[in-house]
Design a protein around this motif. Structure first.
Motif, PDB file in Angstrom:
ATOM      1  N   ALA A 206       1.871   9.495  20.460  1.00 19.66           N
ATOM      2  CA  ALA A 206       2.259   9.028  19.127  1.00 19.66           C
ATOM      3  C   ALA A 206       1.062   9.170  18.189  1.00 19.66           C
ATOM      4  O   ALA A 206      -0.093   9.127  18.614  1.00 19.66           O
ATOM      5  N   VAL A 207       1.348   9.329  16.904  1.00 19.95           N
ATOM      6  CA  VAL A 207       0.311   9.455  15.881  1.00 19.95           C
ATOM      7  C   VAL A 207       0.696   8.581  14.697  1.00 19.95           C
ATOM      8  O   VAL A 207       1.856   8.575  14.262  1.00 19.95           O
ATOM      9  N   LEU A 208      -0.284   7.847  14.168  1.00 18.18           N
ATOM     10  CA  LEU A 208      -0.133   7.106  12.922  1.00 18.18           C
ATOM     11  C   LEU A 208      -0.866   7.893  11.844  1.00 18.18           C
ATOM     12  O   LEU A 208      -2.074   8.098  11.920  1.00 18.18           O
ATOM     13  N   LEU A 209      -0.122   8.353  10.843  1.00 23.63           N
ATOM     14  CA  LEU A 209      -0.704   9.081   9.716  1.00 23.63           C
ATOM     15  C   LEU A 209      -0.764   8.150   8.510  1.00 23.63           C
ATOM     16  O   LEU A 209       0.264   7.685   8.018  1.00 23.63           O
ATOM     17  N   THR A 210      -1.972   7.848   8.044  1.00 26.22           N
ATOM     18  CA  THR A 210      -2.104   7.033   6.843  1.00 26.22           C
ATOM     19  C   THR A 210      -1.957   7.927   5.609  1.00 26.22           C
ATOM     20  O   THR A 210      -2.214   9.130   5.644  1.00 26.22           O
ATOM     21  N   LEU A 211      -1.545   7.321   4.516  1.00 28.41           N
ATOM     22  CA  LEU A 211      -1.400   8.043   3.239  1.00 28.41           C
ATOM     23  C   LEU A 211      -0.550   9.306   3.405  1.00 28.41           C
ATOM     24  O   LEU A 211      -0.889  10.384   2.917  1.00 28.41           O
ATOM     25  N   ALA A 212       0.570   9.165   4.100  1.00 32.16           N
ATOM     26  CA  ALA A 212       1.454  10.326   4.320  1.00 32.16           C
ATOM     27  C   ALA A 212       2.902   9.860   4.331  1.00 32.16           C
ATOM     28  O   ALA A 212       3.233   8.841   4.940  1.00 32.16           O
ATOM     29  N   ASP A 213       3.755  10.621   3.670  1.00 31.92           N
ATOM     30  CA  ASP A 213       5.196  10.357   3.745  1.00 31.92           C
ATOM     31  C   ASP A 213       5.798  11.255   4.817  1.00 31.92           C
ATOM     32  O   ASP A 213       5.081  11.968   5.524  1.00 31.92           O
ATOM     33  N   ALA A 214       7.142  11.255   4.937  1.00 28.47           N
ATOM     34  CA  ALA A 214       7.806  12.025   5.988  1.00 28.47           C
ATOM     35  C   ALA A 214       7.560  13.517   5.833  1.00 28.47           C
ATOM     36  O   ALA A 214       7.316  14.230   6.812  1.00 28.47           O
TER      37      ALA A 214
ATOM     38  N   GLY B 155       0.799  -1.223   0.000  1.00 30.39           N
ATOM     39  CA  GLY B 155       0.000   0.000   0.000  1.00 30.39           C
ATOM     40  C   GLY B 155       0.828   1.267   0.000  1.00 30.39           C
ATOM     41  O   GLY B 155       2.061   1.261  -0.012  1.00 30.39           O
ATOM     42  N   LEU B 156       0.089   2.370   0.035  1.00 28.87           N
ATOM     43  CA  LEU B 156       0.701   3.697   0.016  1.00 28.87           C
ATOM     44  C   LEU B 156       1.407   3.967   1.343  1.00 28.87           C
ATOM     45  O   LEU B 156       1.120   3.329   2.362  1.00 28.87           O
ATOM     46  N   PRO B 157       2.318   4.955   1.380  1.00 27.04           N
ATOM     47  CA  PRO B 157       3.124   5.180   2.587  1.00 27.04           C
ATOM     48  C   PRO B 157       2.293   5.634   3.774  1.00 27.04           C
ATOM     49  O   PRO B 157       1.185   6.145   3.639  1.00 27.04           O
ATOM     50  N   ALA B 158       2.891   5.434   4.940  1.00 29.33           N
ATOM     51  CA  ALA B 158       2.310   5.906   6.187  1.00 29.33           C
ATOM     52  C   ALA B 158       3.443   6.361   7.082  1.00 29.33           C
ATOM     53  O   ALA B 158       4.598   5.941   6.918  1.00 29.33           O
ATOM     54  N   ALA B 159       3.137   7.250   8.012  1.00 28.53           N
ATOM     55  CA  ALA B 159       4.185   7.823   8.869  1.00 28.53           C
ATOM     56  C   ALA B 159       3.790   7.724  10.329  1.00 28.53           C
ATOM     57  O   ALA B 159       2.611   7.670  10.679  1.00 28.53           O
ATOM     58  N   VAL B 160       4.835   7.704  11.170  1.00 30.92           N
ATOM     59  CA  VAL B 160       4.642   7.684  12.620  1.00 30.92           C
ATOM     60  C   VAL B 160       5.294   8.930  13.206  1.00 30.92           C
ATOM     61  O   VAL B 160       6.433   9.261  12.868  1.00 30.92           O
TER      62      VAL B 160
ATOM     63  N   ALA C  65       9.945  -1.187  14.945  1.00 34.72           N
ATOM     64  CA  ALA C  65      11.136  -0.566  14.364  1.00 34.72           C
ATOM     65  C   ALA C  65      10.849   0.884  13.989  1.00 34.72           C
ATOM     66  O   ALA C  65      11.677   1.775  14.232  1.00 34.72           O
ATOM     67  N   ALA C  66       9.681   1.143  13.404  1.00 36.29           N
ATOM     68  CA  ALA C  66       9.328   2.518  13.045  1.00 36.29           C
ATOM     69  C   ALA C  66       9.152   3.367  14.293  1.00 36.29           C
ATOM     70  O   ALA C  66       9.584   4.537  14.336  1.00 36.29           O
ATOM     71  N   LEU C  67       8.522   2.804  15.314  1.00 38.22           N
ATOM     72  CA  LEU C  67       8.330   3.572  16.546  1.00 38.22           C
ATOM     73  C   LEU C  67       9.672   3.890  17.185  1.00 38.22           C
ATOM     74  O   LEU C  67       9.884   4.990  17.729  1.00 38.22           O
ATOM     75  N   SER C  68      10.613   2.955  17.096  1.00 41.37           N
ATOM     76  CA  SER C  68      11.943   3.190  17.658  1.00 41.37           C
ATOM     77  C   SER C  68      12.658   4.309  16.905  1.00 41.37           C
ATOM     78  O   SER C  68      13.319   5.173  17.528  1.00 41.37           O
ATOM     79  N   ARG C  69      12.528   4.364  15.566  1.00 44.32           N
ATOM     80  CA  ARG C  69      13.164   5.434  14.793  1.00 44.32           C
ATOM     81  C   ARG C  69      12.549   6.795  15.125  1.00 44.32           C
ATOM     82  O   ARG C  69      13.266   7.793  15.270  1.00 44.32           O
TER      83      ARG C  69
ATOM     84  N   VAL D  25       9.769  12.173  13.562  1.00 46.68           N
ATOM     85  CA  VAL D  25       8.990  11.658  12.429  1.00 46.68           C
ATOM     86  C   VAL D  25       9.769  10.572  11.706  1.00 46.68           C
ATOM     87  O   VAL D  25      10.986  10.689  11.516  1.00 46.68           O
ATOM     88  N   THR D  26       9.038   9.535  11.277  1.00 43.80           N
ATOM     89  CA  THR D  26       9.611   8.505  10.401  1.00 43.80           C
ATOM     90  C   THR D  26       8.496   7.889   9.573  1.00 43.80           C
ATOM     91  O   THR D  26       7.312   8.080   9.864  1.00 43.80           O
ATOM     92  N   GLU D  27       8.912   7.172   8.520  1.00 45.66           N
ATOM     93  CA  GLU D  27       7.936   6.450   7.702  1.00 45.66           C
ATOM     94  C   GLU D  27       7.946   4.967   8.053  1.00 45.66           C
ATOM     95  O   GLU D  27       8.957   4.430   8.515  1.00 45.66           O
ATOM     96  N   LEU D  28       6.786   4.321   7.838  1.00 48.51           N
ATOM     97  CA  LEU D  28       6.743   2.862   7.931  1.00 48.51           C
ATOM     98  C   LEU D  28       7.459   2.291   6.702  1.00 48.51           C
ATOM     99  O   LEU D  28       7.143   2.654   5.572  1.00 48.51           O
TER     100      LEU D  28
END
Length: 434
Positions: free
Chosen positions: A357-365, A302-307, A411-415, A399-402
Motif C-alpha cells: 500500500a502507498v499513502l500519497l500526500t497532496l494527491a487526488d485520484a 487539508g489538501l487531498p491525499a490518496a491511497v 474505510a479508504a483502505l477498504s475502498r 486507487v481511492t482518495e481519503l
C-alpha cells in the motif's frame, strides 16, 4: 588599694580564661636558652607543675622528628626579623609517649641594640581534636571523590547565575569520557560543553536548564553530543536544583552514556515497525501513519491525499516455478521500485504476502493514477532475472482518495482494496479507482 584589687582581679580573669581555653603560656630567654611554661601548658602534655626542665634542648627533643626542622626554621625566621610573628602547627610528645597536635604562637618582646632577640613570649593551644576532625573530613572527601570517580558517567555540580552564565564547579573524573574535557575547563564557564552539544539539540539543552531553574523541577534530558574522538554519542542528564540566596541555581546530579541503549531502542523500533523482508513499514506501522495523516487532514481541512493498493500478479506461479527464494527476491525488487517512485512525504508499506500500500500526500485520484502508471512502467522496464531467465512481473493497482466523511482511515483502505479486486478481476496489470 582599689587599683591593686582591680589589677589582681583582671589577672585572675585572664588566668581563668587561658586555662579554660586549653591554652598554655611559655616564656623563652633566648640568650640563656631557658624556657619556662605555665601550669596550663604542662597540663596539655600531661605533666605536673614540677616535671619539666627549662632547657630549650629538651623542648626540641619533645618535637615530632618529622616536624623538628620545620619548627626550628620558623623560629629562626622570626628571630632574624623575616616574619612579624612566630606561628606553627606541629606534633609534640606527651608524658605518656603519645603525640598531640598543638598550635604555638609567639613574638619576640625584646632585642638588643643590634636587633638580636633576647626574649620571646607565646602561647600553645591543643588542636588535636581539630586536626583529627580535619583529617576525618579529608578522608571523607577523599572517599566521596574516589567513589564518584568510580561511578560510570559524570557526577557533577552545576551552577547558573541570574544572568544565565553557567559553570560546573565540581565534576568527577568521568568528564573525560562523557565530554572529553578536563575538570578545570568547566569550573568557571560551561561554554565548552555547549560547543559539544549537537546543533539540533542545543536549544532544547539550554531551555531545559532555564525551565528547571524557573520551576525548581528536576532536570532530565536526553541529548546528543559530537565528540572529537568518540564521534556522535547520546547522553542522559538527571539532577535536582536548589535556589541559593543570591538568586543563582545549583544542580547536583549525574550524566550517563546512553548511546548503546538508544541503539537498542532504535533496533527494537525498527523490528516493531519494519517488514523484515522488504525493509518497508509493516502493516501495523503503515496503518498507524495512515490514521495519523487522516486525523491531521480532518483537523486542518487539508489538501487531498490518496491511497493505492498493489498486488503482484500471478505471484503464486512465481513461487511454484522458481521457488520461494525467487519469490522473496521479487517482493524486494518491487519494494525498491516503490521507493524510487515516491516522494519523501509519501509512504509505502507491505501489508502482507504480495500486497503493498502507498499513502500519497497532496494527491487526488487522478494524480495517484499517474503515479501508479509510472510504477507499472518502471516494473516493466526493470526486469528481474534469475540465472539466464527473465521473470515477468506485473502489478494490479486500486486507487481511492481519503474522504473527510469516512469514519476512519480503514474505510479508504477498504475502498482501495475493492478497486484492486476489480483490477484483478478485469484482467490484471490494471489500475481501477473507487
Amino acid at each position: 588599694m582599689q587599683c591593686n584589687e582591680t589589677d589582681t582581679a583582671r589577672e585572675q580573669w585572664l588566668a581563668l580564661a587561658v586555662a579554660g581555653s586549653g591554652t598554655g603560656i611559655w616564656d623563652r630567654n633566648v640568650v640563656t636558652g631557658e624556657i619556662r611554661y605555665s601550669a596550663g601548658w604542662k597540663a596539655i602534655l600531661g605533666y605536673d607543675d614540677d616535671e619539666l626542665t627549662t632547657r630549650i634542648e629538651d623542648a626540641y627533643e619533645r618535637l615530632h622528628p618529622d616536624d623538628r626542622d620545620y619548627v626550628q626554621a620558623a623560629m629562626r625566621d622570626h628571630f632574624e626579623g623575616r616574619t612579624e610573628s612566630y606561628e606553627v602547627e606541629h606534633r609534640i610528645r606527651c608524658k605518656d609517649g603519645r603525640y598531640k597536635w598543638i598550635c604555638s604562637r609567639g613574638k619576640v618582646t625584646s632585642r638588643d641594640s643590634e636587633g638580636r632577640a633576647l626574649r620571646m613570649v607565646g602561647t600553645t593551644t591543643d588542636i588535636t581534636s581539630i586536626r583529627e576532625m580535619a583529617e576525618r573530613l579529608r578522608e571523607t572527601v577523599g572517599l566521596i571523590t574516589n567513589l564518584t570517580n568510580e561511578v560510570p558517567g559524570l557526577v557533577f555540580q552545576c551552577s547558573r547565575q541570574p544572568d544565565g552564565r553557567m559553570a560546573f564547579p565540581y565534576v568527577s573524573a568521568g568528564i573525560a569520557d562523557i565530554y572529553e574535557l578536563a575538570p578545570e575547563t568547566v569550573a568557571r564557564n560551561a561554554a565548552c560543553i555547549e560547543a559539544l552539544v549537537h546543533p539540533e539539540d542545543l536549544e532544547t539543552y539550554r531551555a531545559s536548564f532555564v525551565q528547571s531553574a524557573a520551576s525548581l523541577a528536576p532536570w532530565h534530558l536526553e541529548y546528543r553530543v559530537c565528540l572529537p574522538k568518540q564521534g556522535l554519542r547520546w547522553r542522559q542528564g538527571d539532577a535536582k536544583p536548589q535556589r541559593l540566596p543570591d538568586g543563582s541555581t545549583v544542580w547536583h546530579g549525574f550524566i550517563t552514556d546512553i548511546t548503546e541503549r538508544k541503539r537498542i531502542e532504535s533496533e527494537l523500533q525498527e523490528l516493531a515497525t519494519t517488514d523484515g523482508l522488504t525493509r518497508l513499514p509493516n502493516r501495523r506501522h503503515f496503518m498507524s501513519c495512515l490514521e495519523a495523516h487522516f486525523a491531521y487532514l480532518r483537523r486542518t481541512n487539508g489538501l487531498p491525499a490518496a491511497v493505492l493498493m498493489f498486488d503482484l500478479d500471478n505471484f503464486k506461479a512465481i513461487n511454484d516455478r522458481w521457488g520461494h527464494a525467487v519469490g522473496d527476491e521479487a517482493l524486494r525488487h518491487f519494494a525498491g521500485i516503490l521507493q524510487m517512485e515516491l516522494r519523501t512525504a509519501d509512504m509505502a508499506g507491505r501489508l502482507g504476502g504480495e500486497e503493498f500500500a502507498v499513502l500519497l500526500t497532496l494527491a487526488d485520484a487522478a494524480g495517484a493514477c499517474l503515479v501508479g502508471q509510472r510504477i507499472q512502467r518502471r516494473l516493466a522496464s526493470q526486469l528481474l532475472s534469475h540465472g539466464r531467465e527473465t521473470i515477468p512481473l506485473t502489478v494490479s493497482i486500486g486507487v481511492t482518495e481519503l474522504r473527510m466523511d469516512d469514519a476512519d482511515s480503514e474505510a479508504a483502505l477498504s475502498r482501495s482494496d475493492q478497486a484492486l479486486y476489480c483490477a484483478k478481476k478485469n484482467g490484471r496489470n490494471r489500475i481501477e479507482c473507487a
